[in-house]
Design an enzyme around this catalytic site. Structure first.
Site, PDB file in Angstrom:
ATOM      1  N   ASP A 189      -9.994 -15.036  -9.478  1.00 19.52           N
ATOM      2  CA  ASP A 189     -10.159 -16.455  -9.195  1.00 19.52           C
ATOM      3  C   ASP A 189     -11.246 -17.000 -10.138  1.00 19.52           C
ATOM      4  O   ASP A 189     -11.904 -16.234 -10.847  1.00 19.52           O
ATOM      5  CB  ASP A 189     -10.530 -16.676  -7.728  1.00 19.52           C
ATOM      6  CG  ASP A 189     -10.051 -18.030  -7.211  1.00 19.52           C
ATOM      7  OD1 ASP A 189      -9.953 -18.973  -8.012  1.00 19.52           O
ATOM      8  OD2 ASP A 189      -9.766 -18.143  -5.998  1.00 19.52           O
ATOM      9  N   GLU A 248     -11.022 -26.428  -0.412  1.00 17.43           N
ATOM     10  CA  GLU A 248     -11.814 -25.199  -0.349  1.00 17.43           C
ATOM     11  C   GLU A 248     -13.014 -25.345   0.593  1.00 17.43           C
ATOM     12  O   GLU A 248     -12.890 -25.898   1.689  1.00 17.43           O
ATOM     13  CB  GLU A 248     -12.205 -24.753  -1.766  1.00 17.43           C
ATOM     14  CG  GLU A 248     -10.978 -24.463  -2.626  1.00 17.43           C
ATOM     15  CD  GLU A 248     -11.280 -23.755  -3.925  1.00 17.43           C
ATOM     16  OE1 GLU A 248     -12.142 -22.863  -3.946  1.00 17.43           O
ATOM     17  OE2 GLU A 248     -10.617 -24.072  -4.934  1.00 17.43           O
TER      18      GLU A 248
END
Length: 627
Positions: free
Chosen positions: A308, A513
């Site tokens: 990521d 997020e």
């Protein structure tokens, strides 16, 4: 003799041309050669510097054709909101991607780069793209074939901007709605998420019948490479805290969070992204047992594993505190491509040092590069590395908007419709003399799309082309019906205007997020007061525009009809389609709707399961021809 000379010269020239042609022929450039032979030939020619370049992914904002050439960069990403320019055209996107690609093609071996982007609910970074419902809404449809069509449409819109790779789908199994990424999860039930991996076949194409299991497959220039994420357990963290620790047994990890990866690998997914989160205290970016041992060796995944964004940095606290360790642990865990994405020279220098000093074996580097090249060859990047403008027509095209509208219709879940079937308010009358539309989300494309739209966090306002729910209502009711919009009316206003009924559209602001993590799961105060003011004064339908179940029990007695609208995207007409009975409600809850947050986490099958609305709940209505 003078007559012979030209003939001899001709023979000599022909011989030289053939010799040059033979010298220029390389196996890896020949699409007729077997895949593994092409990979082996190319790797035999590569230096360590070129191999490490392939493992490096950098951000668009720091990339250039010169950087691509100098450092042999293997991949570029456009992060959330990272665009060539405000409201950039598809042609501007293509020009940007091609400029980077030309830098890669000018290197000694001409290995093309791969450009990736987060196309999570349509091509959501791009102005005027079709924005589909977020995954939580698609999970409510229970329609894998619809999701496959959405994958195919998204692939065409990506290719319309010259981009061949998306960091999607998210196949997290969200077990706690307090998680800020819960809307990226199709369901709390792994079985539902498994069925929705059909989107991979839409993005990449149907795999051939004789295809080897676990080997990536991309079916040509109208398809893109997909990325299943985030491996693994991202949806199971304590209290839903993003990128935190998933405390669970191996049995539960394998039975709840792992199953969608089985389906994704069987369907030929090209890449898998590792999660920021930990499993029982071990960072997934450093978990060799699960990345190499299970994913690569047991499941025999043959695509490449990608980190990521700054994922290896976050192994340490604070992040980037010991970057050499982070590189060592991440690469040795089995991560093949590192989403650096800014300080790429630090990464390249660090990885080079670790390899040259035998901390990371060349076999590990070769495994990574082999996987990256396999995906690039399968995608046809070596044959067609540059995009043209021929597919720009697909961006935001009407056919895709109609598909998104269908998805909205099927995603909506009717939670309440009057106190009894005899008192049903929905379908609403189209011929009411005067109706009120209220709420913060009624006339706001940004709010109804949510996070990961134009910008990483999304943004309130009419940020891209689409149909707001208010405009959809106006386009659906009888021309003689007066539609009055007041975003935040007080009680006196509602009571004094003789409305036949009201439609209240409220919900969460856009987020993504960690910014969406919430321990209370309440909608903003304005939304609560709008419900109270309107529904306490006139018959009302409340449409909740949220990325997850939220606290609604205190207001439900006042509400005549309640709809879970999720984050429907740009095509608000789909909401009006079912409210007014052009189509019936069919959606089913993909997540348990709790009574209060003290019950969380609470999932279907728990011993103390006591929801406000259970997993799978959803009232149905029949479509009517006219009303």
């Amino acid at each position: 003799m003078a007559k012979v000379a030209p003939f001899l010269i001709g023979i000599l020239v022909l011989y030289c041309c053939e010799a040059i042609a033979y010298a220029e022929y390389t196996i890896y450039k020949d699409p007729k050669q077997p895949l593994n032979r092409r990979i082996k030939d190319l790797m035999s020619r590569m230096s360590l510097e070129e191999k490490i370049g392939q493992m490096t992914q950098i951000e668009r904002s720091v990339a250039s054709s010169e950087v691509m050439k100098k450092y042999y960069i293997g991949s570029v990403l456009g992060g959330g909101g990272s665009v060539p320019g405000q409201q950039a055209s598809p042609e501007a996107w293509i020009d940007t991607v091609n400029e980077f690609q030309k830098g890669s093609l000018s290197t000694r071996l001409g290995i093309p780069m791969i450009y990736g982007i987060d196309a999570l609910h349509g091509h959501n970074n791009v102005y005027n793209a079709t924005i589909f419902p977020h995954n939580i809404g698609l999970g409510a449809t229970r329609d894998p074939q619809l999701v496959k069509k959405i994958g195919a449409a998204t692939a065409l819109e990506l290719r319309a901007t010259g981009i061949p790779y998306t960091f999607a789908p998210c196949i997290a199994v969200c077990r706690d709605p307090r998680w800020g990424r819960c809307y990226e999860s199709y369901s709390e039930d792994p079985k539902v998420v498994q069925t929705m991996t059909e989107i991979i076949l839409g993005l990449q194409g149907d795999i051939p019948a004789n295809s080897q299991k676990g080997v990536p497959y991309v079916a040509g220039k109208e398809k893109v490479a997909a990325c299943a994420k985030h491996y693994v357990g991202d949806g199971g963290t304590t209290k839903g805290i993003n990128a935190n620790n998933t405390v669970t047994s191996k049995h539960e990890l394998l039975s709840i969070h792992m199953p969608p990866y089985y389906n994704s690998i069987i369907k030929g997914v090209s890449t898998i992204m590792v999660s920021y989160s930990s499993w029982n205290g071990i960072k997934m970016h450093a978990n060799r047992d699960l990345v190499t041992g299970f994913l690569k060796n047991t499941l025999r995944f043959r695509g490449f594993v990608i980190s990521d964004m700054e994922g290896i940095d976050q192994m340490t606290s604070p992040p980037h505190a010991n970057y050499t360790y982070s590189i060592l642990a991440g690469v040795n865990a089995g991560i093949d491509m590192i989403m650096v994405p800014f300080n790429y020279t630090e990464f390249i220098d660090g990885l080079t040092f670790l390899v040259k000093n035998n901390f990371i074996p060349m076999t590990r580097i070769d495994d990574a590069v082999k996987r990256i090249l396999r995906v690039k060859f399968i995608m046809g990047l070596f044959e067609d590395p540059l995009a043209d403008y021929s597919m720009t027509k697909y961006l935001g095209c009407q056919e895709h908007r109609e598909l998104a509208r269908e998805a909205v219709r099927k995603s909506l879940v009717l939670l309440k419709n009057g106190e009894s079937a005899d008192e049903a308010l929905i379908p609403l009358s189209k011929k009411a003399s005067k109706i009120l539309v209220a709420g913060t989300h009624a006339d706001n494309i940004g709010n109804q799309c949510g996070g990961w739209t134009i910008e990483w966090q999304g943004r309130s306002g009419n940020i891209t082309h689409g149909t707001t729910i208010l405009n959809a209502i106006k386009d659906t009711v009888d021309p003689k019906t007066e539609v009055v919009f007041n975003e935040n009316p007080d009680t006196e206003y509602v009571k004094s205007n003789d409305f036949f009924y009201a439609i209240v559209v409220v919900g969460e602001p856009p987020y993504a997020e960690t910014y969406g993590d919430s321990l209370n799961l309440t909608i903003p105060d304005r939304g609560q007061s709008i419900i109270t003011n309107v529904c306490g004064s006139v018959k009302c339908v409340v449409v909740l525009i949220t990325g997850r179940p939220v606290v609604i029990q205190p207001y439900i007695a006042q509400i005549d009809a309640l709809v879970a609208g999720w984050l429907p995207g740009t095509e608000g007409q789909g909401v009006a389609d079912v409210l007014f009975g052009n189509y019936g409600f069919t959606g089913k809850l993909p997540h348990t709707w709790f009574k209060n947050v003290d019950q969380l986490p609470m999932n279907f099958g728990d011993l103390d399961y006591d929801p406000l609305f259970p997993f799978g709940y959803g009232l149905t209505t029949e479509p009517i021809k006219a009303n």
